[in-house]
Design a protein around this motif. Structure first.
Motif, PDB file in Angstrom:
ATOM      1  N   THR A 130      -3.342  17.982 100.784  1.00  0.00           N
ATOM      2  CA  THR A 130      -3.787  18.440 102.100  1.00  0.00           C
ATOM      3  C   THR A 130      -4.947  17.599 102.616  1.00  0.00           C
ATOM      4  O   THR A 130      -5.266  17.653 103.796  1.00  0.00           O
ATOM      5  N   ILE A 131      -5.583  16.817 101.738  1.00  0.00           N
ATOM      6  CA  ILE A 131      -6.609  15.881 102.201  1.00  0.00           C
ATOM      7  C   ILE A 131      -6.229  14.434 101.898  1.00  0.00           C
ATOM      8  O   ILE A 131      -6.397  13.559 102.747  1.00  0.00           O
ATOM      9  N   VAL A 137      -3.474   9.210 107.836  1.00  0.00           N
ATOM     10  CA  VAL A 137      -2.902   9.574 109.136  1.00  0.00           C
ATOM     11  C   VAL A 137      -3.995   9.664 110.190  1.00  0.00           C
ATOM     12  O   VAL A 137      -3.827   9.201 111.324  1.00  0.00           O
ATOM     13  N   LEU A 138      -5.149  10.244 109.822  1.00  0.00           N
ATOM     14  CA  LEU A 138      -6.265  10.327 110.757  1.00  0.00           C
ATOM     15  C   LEU A 138      -6.828   8.946 111.070  1.00  0.00           C
ATOM     16  O   LEU A 138      -7.240   8.676 112.201  1.00  0.00           O
ATOM     17  N   ALA A 139      -6.852   8.073 110.044  1.00  0.00           N
ATOM     18  CA  ALA A 139      -7.411   6.730 110.236  1.00  0.00           C
ATOM     19  C   ALA A 139      -6.535   5.863 111.132  1.00  0.00           C
ATOM     20  O   ALA A 139      -7.043   5.047 111.911  1.00  0.00           O
ATOM     21  N   GLU A 140      -5.226   6.029 111.034  1.00  0.00           N
ATOM     22  CA  GLU A 140      -4.299   5.213 111.828  1.00  0.00           C
ATOM     23  C   GLU A 140      -3.093   6.061 112.226  1.00  0.00           C
ATOM     24  O   GLU A 140      -2.019   5.945 111.629  1.00  0.00           O
ATOM     25  N   PRO A 141      -3.258   6.932 113.223  1.00  0.00           N
ATOM     26  CA  PRO A 141      -2.144   7.788 113.631  1.00  0.00           C
ATOM     27  C   PRO A 141      -0.973   6.974 114.152  1.00  0.00           C
ATOM     28  O   PRO A 141      -1.134   6.115 115.013  1.00  0.00           O
ATOM     29  N   MET A 287     -10.806  17.249 108.212  1.00  0.00           N
ATOM     30  CA  MET A 287     -11.372  16.900 109.515  1.00  0.00           C
ATOM     31  C   MET A 287     -12.877  16.660 109.404  1.00  0.00           C
ATOM     32  O   MET A 287     -13.417  15.722 110.001  1.00  0.00           O
ATOM     33  N   LEU A 288     -13.574  17.518 108.648  1.00  0.00           N
ATOM     34  CA  LEU A 288     -15.007  17.346 108.481  1.00  0.00           C
ATOM     35  C   LEU A 288     -15.326  16.067 107.712  1.00  0.00           C
ATOM     36  O   LEU A 288     -16.268  15.348 108.051  1.00  0.00           O
TER      37      LEU A 288
END
Length: 297
Positions: A130-131, A137-141, A287-288
């Motif tokens: 989950t992390i 994905v967050l770094a390069e959507p 996210m944090l």
């Protein structure tokens, strides 16, 4: 590689070189130290949040590239391994007795056994991902990365549940667990089944957060990995929080023992915990964690 990608790559290289230069430049107080003493300071210094992020990010990228077969069998093995937590709890309860004044605190140590086994064996546990695979994905959507993350989540979750179902079947029908231990496992499982879907969901959020935090701490916990795992998994059990994979073994035990319908177990017990774990691990911690280093990248 097109011009835009080449420019982005050059910018990343420049940032990395600048960061390495700053890290290698001794501070005012360090200039009076010998080279050997400065090396000792660097060795014992804490990893920066960006360094930890980079380590977890690299692990996530490696996981996203693993073939389906590897993910599947590693996930099944993790499901079997995590069931050790329920077995260890059952053994402790059977030997201490249900009326022991500190039963919950002592019994919760058994919960850590399966997590130590799974994490140190580097098996695929859904709640770790989950992390781990969310950070890339967050770094390069991109459509491809979303697809790869969904593929990994789907395969690992299904494989974990198959693994816990197999161990539950062995516990119920295999005849290899002592009768008093099996009775204790049923007592533990019935306690989990007493939770309403809303309670299961809400108690799954802290568990997801703790597991994600544990993954985040691992690069900084060299030599103390077992202690970190035991601390936080004990907290999950002692706090009566819920974990979708370990909890699925308890639900499947009741299903196979004829005390619950399989559809009821999946819909009203496993699914709410799954959503809670995802919310705690991805919606909160990932996210944090990404937010605190985003401007430094």
């Amino acid at each position: 590689m097109n011009d835009e990608e080449a420019a982005r790559e050059r910018q990343a290289v420049a940032k990395r070189k600048d960061r390495e230069s700053r890290e290698q430049t001794p501070t005012t107080s360090e200039k009076s130290l010998t080279r050997k003493e400065r090396a000792s300071v660097a060795e014992h210094g804490n990893l920066s949040p960006l360094t930890v992020y980079s380590v977890v990010l690299r692990e996530g990228e490696d996981e996203l590239r693993r073939p389906n077969t590897s993910l599947w069998w590693s996930g099944v093995a993790a499901g079997v391994g995590i069931s050790t937590s329920v077995l260890a709890e059952g053994i402790i309860r059977a030997n201490l007795g249900s009326d022991h004044p500190y039963l919950t605190l002592i019994e919760s140590l058994g919960y850590a056994f399966g997590f130590v086994l799974v994490i140190l064996c580097r098996l695929q546990l859904f709640t770790e991902n989950t992390i781990t695979v969310v950070l890339p994905v967050l770094a390069e959507p991109s459509r491809n990365r979303f697809y790869c993350a969904a593929r990994l989540w789907g395969i690992v979750l299904a494989a974990n549940l198959v693994g816990t179902f197999l161990t539950a079947a062995i516990s119920v029908h295999g005849g290899i667990i002592p009768a008093d231990t099996f009775v204790a496992i049923l007592e533990i499982s019935r306690h989990v089944a007493e939770l309403t879907p809303a309670e299961a969901f809400l108690r799954g959020i802290p568990s997801g957060f703790f597991i994600a935090a544990m993954v985040w701490m691992m690069p900084s916990a060299k030599g103390s990995e077992v202690l970190v795992i035991v601390m936080f998994t004990w907290l999950i059990a002692a706090g009566d929080f819920t974990h979708v994979i370990a909890g699925s073994n308890e639900i499947f035990t009741l299903v196979l023992n004829g005390e619950m319908n399989i559809l009821t177990g999946l819909v009203f017990h496993i699914s709410p915990v799954l959503i809670g774990n995802i919310l705690g691990g991805t919606g909160l911690f990932a996210m944090l964690a990404y937010g605190q280093v985003h401007e430094e990248m």
